[in-house]
Design a protein around this motif. Sequence first.
Motif, PDB file in Angstrom:
ATOM      1  N   LEU A  63       0.837  -1.209   0.000  1.00  0.00           N
ATOM      2  CA  LEU A  63       0.000   0.000   0.000  1.00  0.00           C
ATOM      3  C   LEU A  63       0.869   1.256   0.000  1.00  0.00           C
ATOM      4  CD1 LEU A  63      -3.040   0.457   0.032  1.00  0.00           C
ATOM      5  CD2 LEU A  63      -2.919   0.745   2.508  1.00  0.00           C
ATOM      6  N   ARG A  64       1.880   1.261   0.867  1.00  0.00           N
ATOM      7  CA  ARG A  64       2.745   2.446   0.935  1.00  0.00           C
ATOM      8  C   ARG A  64       3.504   2.627  -0.377  1.00  0.00           C
ATOM      9  NH1 ARG A  64       6.954   3.734   5.771  1.00  0.00           N
ATOM     10  NH2 ARG A  64       5.043   3.444   6.973  1.00  0.00           N
ATOM     11  N   ALA A  65       3.973   1.512  -0.939  1.00  0.00           N
ATOM     12  CA  ALA A  65       4.747   1.600  -2.186  1.00  0.00           C
ATOM     13  C   ALA A  65       3.882   2.159  -3.315  1.00  0.00           C
ATOM     14  CB  ALA A  65       5.281   0.216  -2.551  1.00  0.00           C
ATOM     15  N   VAL A  66       2.648   1.659  -3.409  1.00  0.00           N
ATOM     16  CA  VAL A  66       1.759   2.109  -4.488  1.00  0.00           C
ATOM     17  C   VAL A  66       1.469   3.604  -4.339  1.00  0.00           C
ATOM     18  CG1 VAL A  66      -0.607   1.919  -5.361  1.00  0.00           C
ATOM     19  CG2 VAL A  66       0.736  -0.142  -4.931  1.00  0.00           C
ATOM     20  N   ARG A  67       1.208   4.011  -3.109  1.00  0.00           N
ATOM     21  CA  ARG A  67       0.899   5.435  -2.885  1.00  0.00           C
ATOM     22  C   ARG A  67       2.115   6.314  -3.113  1.00  0.00           C
ATOM     23  NH1 ARG A  67      -3.234   4.057   1.983  1.00  0.00           N
ATOM     24  NH2 ARG A  67      -4.956   3.666   0.583  1.00  0.00           N
TER      25      ARG A  67
ATOM     26  N   PHE B  45       4.035  -6.531  -8.123  1.00  0.00           N
ATOM     27  CA  PHE B  45       4.925  -6.006  -7.080  1.00  0.00           C
ATOM     28  C   PHE B  45       4.645  -6.690  -5.747  1.00  0.00           C
ATOM     29  CE2 PHE B  45       6.210  -2.895  -3.831  1.00  0.00           C
ATOM     30  CZ  PHE B  45       7.565  -2.880  -4.130  1.00  0.00           C
ATOM     31  N   ARG B  46       3.379  -7.001  -5.519  1.00  0.00           N
ATOM     32  CA  ARG B  46       3.023  -7.707  -4.281  1.00  0.00           C
ATOM     33  C   ARG B  46       3.734  -9.061  -4.208  1.00  0.00           C
ATOM     34  NH1 ARG B  46      -1.323  -7.438  -0.706  1.00  0.00           N
ATOM     35  NH2 ARG B  46      -1.423  -9.297   0.553  1.00  0.00           N
ATOM     36  N   ARG B  47       3.844  -9.754  -5.339  1.00  0.00           N
ATOM     37  CA  ARG B  47       4.562 -11.044  -5.357  1.00  0.00           C
ATOM     38  C   ARG B  47       6.013 -10.838  -4.924  1.00  0.00           C
ATOM     39  NH1 ARG B  47       0.471 -12.291  -4.996  1.00  0.00           N
ATOM     40  NH2 ARG B  47      -1.123 -12.940  -6.458  1.00  0.00           N
ATOM     41  N   ILE B  48       6.603  -9.753  -5.374  1.00  0.00           N
ATOM     42  CA  ILE B  48       8.004  -9.455  -5.010  1.00  0.00           C
ATOM     43  C   ILE B  48       8.100  -9.217  -3.495  1.00  0.00           C
ATOM     44  CG2 ILE B  48       9.852  -7.739  -5.262  1.00  0.00           C
ATOM     45  CD1 ILE B  48       8.897  -7.355  -8.180  1.00  0.00           C
ATOM     46  N   VAL B  49       7.153  -8.448  -2.977  1.00  0.00           N
ATOM     47  CA  VAL B  49       7.156  -8.154  -1.536  1.00  0.00           C
ATOM     48  C   VAL B  49       6.991  -9.443  -0.739  1.00  0.00           C
ATOM     49  CG1 VAL B  49       6.002  -6.906   0.330  1.00  0.00           C
ATOM     50  CG2 VAL B  49       6.280  -5.815  -1.889  1.00  0.00           C
ATOM     51  N   VAL B  74      11.179  -1.174   6.538  1.00  0.00           N
ATOM     52  CA  VAL B  74      10.971  -2.160   5.469  1.00  0.00           C
ATOM     53  C   VAL B  74       9.940  -1.623   4.470  1.00  0.00           C
ATOM     54  CG1 VAL B  74      10.017  -4.448   4.957  1.00  0.00           C
ATOM     55  CG2 VAL B  74      11.667  -4.167   6.797  1.00  0.00           C
ATOM     56  N   GLN B  75       8.886  -0.990   4.991  1.00  0.00           N
ATOM     57  CA  GLN B  75       7.893  -0.389   4.085  1.00  0.00           C
ATOM     58  C   GLN B  75       8.542   0.690   3.227  1.00  0.00           C
ATOM     59  OE1 GLN B  75       3.954   0.507   5.986  1.00  0.00           O
ATOM     60  NE2 GLN B  75       4.929  -0.409   7.753  1.00  0.00           N
ATOM     61  N   ASP B  76       9.391   1.504   3.850  1.00  0.00           N
ATOM     62  CA  ASP B  76      10.098   2.544   3.085  1.00  0.00           C
ATOM     63  C   ASP B  76      10.976   1.921   2.003  1.00  0.00           C
ATOM     64  OD1 ASP B  76       9.012   4.606   4.447  1.00  0.00           O
ATOM     65  OD2 ASP B  76      10.759   5.030   5.706  1.00  0.00           O
ATOM     66  N   SER B  77      11.649   0.831   2.367  1.00  0.00           N
ATOM     67  CA  SER B  77      12.560   0.191   1.415  1.00  0.00           C
ATOM     68  C   SER B  77      11.790  -0.305   0.190  1.00  0.00           C
ATOM     69  CB  SER B  77      13.288  -0.988   2.079  1.00  0.00           C
ATOM     70  OG  SER B  77      14.024  -0.537   3.184  1.00  0.00           O
ATOM     71  N   PHE B  78      10.644  -0.943   0.428  1.00  0.00           N
ATOM     72  CA  PHE B  78       9.866  -1.437  -0.707  1.00  0.00           C
ATOM     73  C   PHE B  78       9.283  -0.272  -1.521  1.00  0.00           C
ATOM     74  CE2 PHE B  78       9.635  -5.633   1.516  1.00  0.00           C
ATOM     75  CZ  PHE B  78      10.144  -6.381   0.473  1.00  0.00           C
ATOM     76  N   ALA B  79       8.927   0.807  -0.837  1.00  0.00           N
ATOM     77  CA  ALA B  79       8.405   1.971  -1.574  1.00  0.00           C
ATOM     78  C   ALA B  79       9.488   2.517  -2.505  1.00  0.00           C
ATOM     79  CB  ALA B  79       7.935   3.041  -0.593  1.00  0.00           C
ATOM     80  N   LYS B  80      10.730   2.595  -2.002  1.00  0.00           N
ATOM     81  CA  LYS B  80      11.838   3.065  -2.859  1.00  0.00           C
ATOM     82  C   LYS B  80      12.055   2.093  -4.016  1.00  0.00           C
ATOM     83  CE  LYS B  80      14.300   5.073   1.059  1.00  0.00           C
ATOM     84  NZ  LYS B  80      15.371   4.788   2.029  1.00  0.00           N
ATOM     85  N   ALA B  81      11.962   0.805  -3.712  1.00  0.00           N
ATOM     86  CA  ALA B  81      12.185  -0.203  -4.752  1.00  0.00           C
ATOM     87  C   ALA B  81      11.145  -0.073  -5.860  1.00  0.00           C
ATOM     88  CB  ALA B  81      12.143  -1.600  -4.137  1.00  0.00           C
TER      89      ALA B  81
END
Lengths: 216, 203
Positions: A63-67, B45-49, B74-81
């Motif tokens: 969710l955070r990544a998408v946003r 992307f969810r599969r990657i996470v 970890v959430q920040d890291s995936f957001a950057k990815a």
Amino acid sequence: MKERVRRWIDGELSASEARELLEDAERDPALAKELADARSLSASLSALPAPEPPDDLVNRAVLRAVRHRAAIEASTPEWKRWLARVLEPRTIRVRVLPLAALALCAIATALWVARDRVVVETERTVEITDAAVRLVLPAEGAHTVAVAGDFNDWRTDETFLEDPEGDGVFTATLRLPPGSYAYMFVVDGEEWVTDPYAVNHRDDGFGNRNAVLRID
Amino acid sequence: MGAGEIMTSMTTRVAAVDEAPSQRASREDEERWVEAARAGDATAFRRIVEAHHRALYRMTVRMIGDAVEAEDLVQDSFAKAYVNLVRFDPSYRLSTWLHRIALNTCRDYLKSSRRRERAEPDRDRVDERAPPDEQVAAWRTAERVHAALARLKPSHREVIVLKDLEGLSYPEIREIVGSPITALKIRAIRARAKLRQYLEAEP
């Protein structure tokens, strides 16, 4: 010696090299202590429990990544933002009196320049306004209710609903230009709630349904 | 204990930190997910996470010593990815690339004021299914090791976490940390010596 012990610990020695090392250790007390220390450290590290992530970490991370990506993609170069500001709907008021003299001059000039083609422009007031949208969420016991959506880059700390009556009914009025906007309410900064009164919805791809505002 | 047994025990420890087989994804799967996620496919992307969040969470908790903050990082890291997937070079392993992003996120956090503001970090989670006595003993052992790990300087802790706890190879660590293998091996010797010293000093 230290490099040899490191290679042993890291599994880089062949079986014969490892056997040779242990035989050397039987004759060399310093090497024997080095191996014992290395083994002890290895045991201490093995005893560490592997941290397990909470069950909802995948959902939150996606969710955070998408946003985050949506917000980044929404941010455009400066010249595009400038253009957007120029083109965005706004109220334009043309005041007649201060422009009257100018208008007369313009008309006189036009008549003089094109004596056979008389063009008279009429002044007008153009008023293009954003639509007002009222959002309501009954949330008794909540301390804060925010709305996050396409219109504020899904920020949860920017647009808050208010409960002026103190009866647990939170409301806000947004002024938005025509368009389609997905949004969710955020109660007390952490609970994402779909607008119960929304007419339109859109799946966000993760099992949640975002409410959608359509302004024509 | 013979040399063969010792070698086996080392290999077992390393294998224990790998993901369960059902959670492993083939390289072909990952290439497909990356391609789709680059184009904005959130399901891909969810599969990657799903495939990598455990490893990234483990490394992050161990690097910063705080399970609650680790969730955020970890959430920040995936957001950057997700934003930077377009720059990912498929000739590298996806897990290595994700680890590098997560490690840089940890490095930034360790330098930040946010970390200094948190007085009492929540360290590791101990297995709650263990009987009370064992739980206490495991907790004490883990606390000692965590306390010693926390005293290491970050560059030393990186090697201990990636090599000794995550069981990665030196070539993988080189890609994540950005240092030559020779330097990493020297660092491993020094980091382990320091860790032993700190462990002996712990009550």
